[in-house]
Motif scaffolding. Structure first.
Motif, PDB file in Angstrom:
ATOM      1  N   PHE A  26     -34.199  15.976 -17.765  1.00  0.00           N
ATOM      2  CA  PHE A  26     -33.777  15.839 -19.161  1.00  0.00           C
ATOM      3  C   PHE A  26     -34.612  16.789 -20.009  1.00  0.00           C
ATOM      4  O   PHE A  26     -35.806  16.963 -19.773  1.00  0.00           O
ATOM      5  CB  PHE A  26     -33.959  14.395 -19.651  1.00  0.00           C
ATOM      6  CG  PHE A  26     -33.019  13.434 -18.997  1.00  0.00           C
ATOM      7  CD1 PHE A  26     -31.727  13.288 -19.463  1.00  0.00           C
ATOM      8  CD2 PHE A  26     -33.412  12.691 -17.904  1.00  0.00           C
ATOM      9  CE1 PHE A  26     -30.847  12.418 -18.857  1.00  0.00           C
ATOM     10  CE2 PHE A  26     -32.543  11.820 -17.291  1.00  0.00           C
ATOM     11  CZ  PHE A  26     -31.262  11.679 -17.763  1.00  0.00           C
ATOM     12  N   GLU A  49     -33.605   7.791 -26.531  1.00  0.00           N
ATOM     13  CA  GLU A  49     -32.512   8.277 -25.685  1.00  0.00           C
ATOM     14  C   GLU A  49     -32.930   9.571 -25.009  1.00  0.00           C
ATOM     15  O   GLU A  49     -33.675  10.359 -25.580  1.00  0.00           O
ATOM     16  CB  GLU A  49     -31.264   8.541 -26.528  1.00  0.00           C
ATOM     17  CG  GLU A  49     -30.704   7.316 -27.184  1.00  0.00           C
ATOM     18  CD  GLU A  49     -29.512   7.618 -28.075  1.00  0.00           C
ATOM     19  OE1 GLU A  49     -29.046   8.778 -28.096  1.00  0.00           O
ATOM     20  OE2 GLU A  49     -29.064   6.696 -28.755  1.00  0.00           O
ATOM     21  N   LYS A  51     -31.549  13.122 -23.161  1.00  0.00           N
ATOM     22  CA  LYS A  51     -30.378  13.993 -23.185  1.00  0.00           C
ATOM     23  C   LYS A  51     -30.671  15.219 -22.323  1.00  0.00           C
ATOM     24  O   LYS A  51     -31.762  15.785 -22.385  1.00  0.00           O
ATOM     25  CB  LYS A  51     -30.085  14.413 -24.618  1.00  0.00           C
ATOM     26  CG  LYS A  51     -28.799  15.144 -24.807  1.00  0.00           C
ATOM     27  CD  LYS A  51     -28.557  15.362 -26.296  1.00  0.00           C
ATOM     28  CE  LYS A  51     -27.252  16.039 -26.550  1.00  0.00           C
ATOM     29  NZ  LYS A  51     -27.024  16.267 -27.971  1.00  0.00           N
ATOM     30  N   ASN A  59     -24.554  17.936 -17.816  1.00  0.00           N
ATOM     31  CA  ASN A  59     -24.923  17.300 -19.078  1.00  0.00           C
ATOM     32  C   ASN A  59     -24.963  15.790 -18.892  1.00  0.00           C
ATOM     33  O   ASN A  59     -24.145  15.222 -18.176  1.00  0.00           O
ATOM     34  CB  ASN A  59     -23.923  17.664 -20.174  1.00  0.00           C
ATOM     35  CG  ASN A  59     -23.911  19.151 -20.457  1.00  0.00           C
ATOM     36  OD1 ASN A  59     -24.825  19.869 -20.094  1.00  0.00           O
ATOM     37  ND2 ASN A  59     -22.865  19.605 -21.101  1.00  0.00           N
ATOM     38  N   ASP A  60     -25.912  15.149 -19.546  1.00  0.00           N
ATOM     39  CA  ASP A  60     -26.056  13.701 -19.435  1.00  0.00           C
ATOM     40  C   ASP A  60     -26.756  13.186 -20.679  1.00  0.00           C
ATOM     41  O   ASP A  60     -27.560  13.889 -21.283  1.00  0.00           O
ATOM     42  CB  ASP A  60     -26.862  13.346 -18.186  1.00  0.00           C
ATOM     43  CG  ASP A  60     -26.825  11.860 -17.863  1.00  0.00           C
ATOM     44  OD1 ASP A  60     -26.011  11.132 -18.478  1.00  0.00           O
ATOM     45  OD2 ASP A  60     -27.593  11.419 -16.990  1.00  0.00           O
ATOM     46  N   GLU A  61     -26.432  11.980 -21.040  1.00  0.00           N
ATOM     47  CA  GLU A  61     -27.071  11.325 -22.183  1.00  0.00           C
ATOM     48  C   GLU A  61     -27.162   9.845 -21.866  1.00  0.00           C
ATOM     49  O   GLU A  61     -26.175   9.226 -21.486  1.00  0.00           O
ATOM     50  CB  GLU A  61     -26.239  11.554 -23.444  1.00  0.00           C
ATOM     51  CG  GLU A  61     -26.945  11.200 -24.704  1.00  0.00           C
ATOM     52  CD  GLU A  61     -26.200  11.673 -25.935  1.00  0.00           C
ATOM     53  OE1 GLU A  61     -26.349  11.019 -26.971  1.00  0.00           O
ATOM     54  OE2 GLU A  61     -25.469  12.680 -25.854  1.00  0.00           O
ATOM     55  N   GLU A 125     -36.745  14.487 -32.287  1.00  0.00           N
ATOM     56  CA  GLU A 125     -36.655  14.680 -30.844  1.00  0.00           C
ATOM     57  C   GLU A 125     -37.847  15.465 -30.339  1.00  0.00           C
ATOM     58  O   GLU A 125     -38.420  16.282 -31.061  1.00  0.00           O
ATOM     59  CB  GLU A 125     -35.351  15.348 -30.443  1.00  0.00           C
ATOM     60  CG  GLU A 125     -35.175  16.760 -30.913  1.00  0.00           C
ATOM     61  CD  GLU A 125     -33.853  17.369 -30.489  1.00  0.00           C
ATOM     62  OE1 GLU A 125     -33.375  17.058 -29.394  1.00  0.00           O
ATOM     63  OE2 GLU A 125     -33.317  18.151 -31.266  1.00  0.00           O
TER      64      GLU A 125
END
Length: 128
Positions: A26, A49, A51, A59-61, A125
Motif C-alpha cells: 500500500f 484506510e 490505499k 489497485n486496492d482500498e 494521508e
C-alpha cells in the motif's frame, strides 16, 4: 462498572501500520477524524484506510481500523510531531526510526487532504 479501555500505544500502532502497509504494497495511509452525527450520541471517530495505486500489484482500498479519536489521540500527537519535524527541515519526506519496525526505519511523507472545519473534522494521508 466497566473499566475504561487504555489508549492505543502510538509508536507500536504506527510501526504495525507501516509494516502492514509495506508488506501489502500500500502506498497511501489515509487518516480521517470526523464527528459522528448520530442523534443518540456525538463523538469523534478516527478511521484509518489503506490505499494502493499500482500497475504491478493492482489497485486496492481497505479499512484498517476505526476507533474513537480519544483513544487515537496519542497516534495523532505522534504524527503531528513527525509532521512538524518534516516541515522544520523543509523536506517532502521524513525518515522515522524505531526498534519496533522490522527494518528499524521508514520513510514517509505527509499530505493534508482537508483542513479542520467548524466541526473539527480533519483528513490527511501518509505517503509511503
Amino acid at each position: 462498572m466497566a473499566k475504561k479501555a487504555n489508549k492505543v500505544e502510538a509508536e507500536r500502532f504506527l510501526a504495525m501500520l507501516l509494516q502492514y502497509s509495506r508488506d501489502g504494497h500500500f502506498n497511501h495511509i489515509i487518516f480521517s477524524v470526523r464527528l459522528n452525527r448520530n442523534p443518540a450520541y456525538t463523538r469523534q471517530v478516527m478511521n484509518v484506510e489503506l490505499k494502493r495505486i499500482s500497475k504491478k500489484y493492482g489497485n486496492d482500498e481497505r479499512a484498517y481500523v476505526s476507533m474513537t479519536a480519544e483513544d487515537g489521540s496519542q497516534i495523532l500527537a505522534l504524527i503531528n510531531r513527525l509532521k512538524e519535524e518534516m516541515f522544520s527541515d523543509n523536506a517532502e519526506k521524513i525518515i522515522w526510526e524505531t526498534d519496533l519496525l522490522a527494518r528499524h526505519s521508514q520513510e514517509f511523507g505527509y499530505h493534508q487532504i482537508r483542513e479542520r472545519d467548524q466541526y473539527n473534522n480533519l483528513e490527511f494521508e501518509l505517503l509511503l
